[in-house]
Write an enzyme that holds these catalytic residues in place. Structure first.
Site, short mmCIF file in Angstrom:
data_model
loop_
_atom_site.label_atom_id
_atom_site.label_comp_id
_atom_site.label_asym_id
_atom_site.label_seq_id
_atom_site.Cartn_x
_atom_site.Cartn_y
_atom_site.Cartn_z
N ASP A 175 0.85 -1.19 0.00
CA ASP A 175 0.00 0.00 0.00
C ASP A 175 0.89 1.24 0.00
OD1 ASP A 175 1.00 -0.06 2.56
OD2 ASP A 175 -0.93 0.06 3.56
N ASP B 279 1.82 4.41 2.28
CA ASP B 279 1.74 4.99 3.61
C ASP B 279 2.23 6.43 3.56
OD1 ASP B 279 0.92 2.56 4.98
OD2 ASP B 279 2.94 1.83 4.57
N ASP C 266 -2.91 4.76 2.99
CA ASP C 266 -3.09 4.89 4.43
C ASP C 266 -2.49 6.23 4.85
OD1 ASP C 266 -4.28 2.37 4.77
OD2 ASP C 266 -2.33 1.39 4.98
#
EC number: 2.7.7.108
Length: 150
Positions: free
Chosen positions: A44, A46, A86
């Site tokens: 992902d 971050d 995120d």
């Protein structure tokens, strides 16, 4: 969204567009696997953000859902899937997360120019401090499990 993964340099260039949509942004840092280069197909994105608290609080009064749209804004500008983004708010995160952002993060945007240096000086922990935090967390988990009879 695009198939091409943007480089750090491309993200830095694109991040200059963020202020029109996130006027309270003081600093944006990429951290985690994408910053360290340890990525895989499921990695992902971050991002750590540092806000000007006063500007943020004023903005939120008129835009109460502003915090929830940040992944979408980053996804749109960086051309990455917002479901894979995120966000950590450095104004309100744990000491340990702040440490890892300061240690491994790649600055994409900062205002004024030395904001990341100041942040690092404030939050980087010694190995002794990290071990103490980890020990406390382990003790808390053990106590929790004991209370539940596990």
């Amino acid at each position: 969204m695009q198939d091409k993964i943007p480089t750090i340099a491309e993200l830095r260039e694109l991040s200059l567009r963020l202020l029109t949509k996130i006027p309270y942004l003081k600093m944006l840092v990429l951290f985690g696997s994408r910053a360290t280069g340890n990525i895989n197909a499921n990695s992902d994105w971050d991002f750590a953000v540092l806000y000007d608290e006063e500007k943020y609080n004023l903005y939120i009064q008129n835009n109460p859902l502003a915090a929830f749209v940040i992944p979408g804004i980053l996804g749109e500008i960086f051309k990455i899937n917002s479901d894979k983004i995120d966000i950590v708010e450095l104004n309100h995160c744990s000491k340990l997360i702040a440490h890892f952002v300061a240690r491994d993060g790649k600055v994409l945007y900062e205002e004024p120019g030395d904001e990341f240096d100041k942040f690092q000086q404030r939050v980087l922990l010694s190995n002794t401090e990290i071990k103490k935090i980890e020990k406390t967390k382990l003790e808390n988990i053990e106590n929790f499990l004991q209370r539940w009879g596990v």
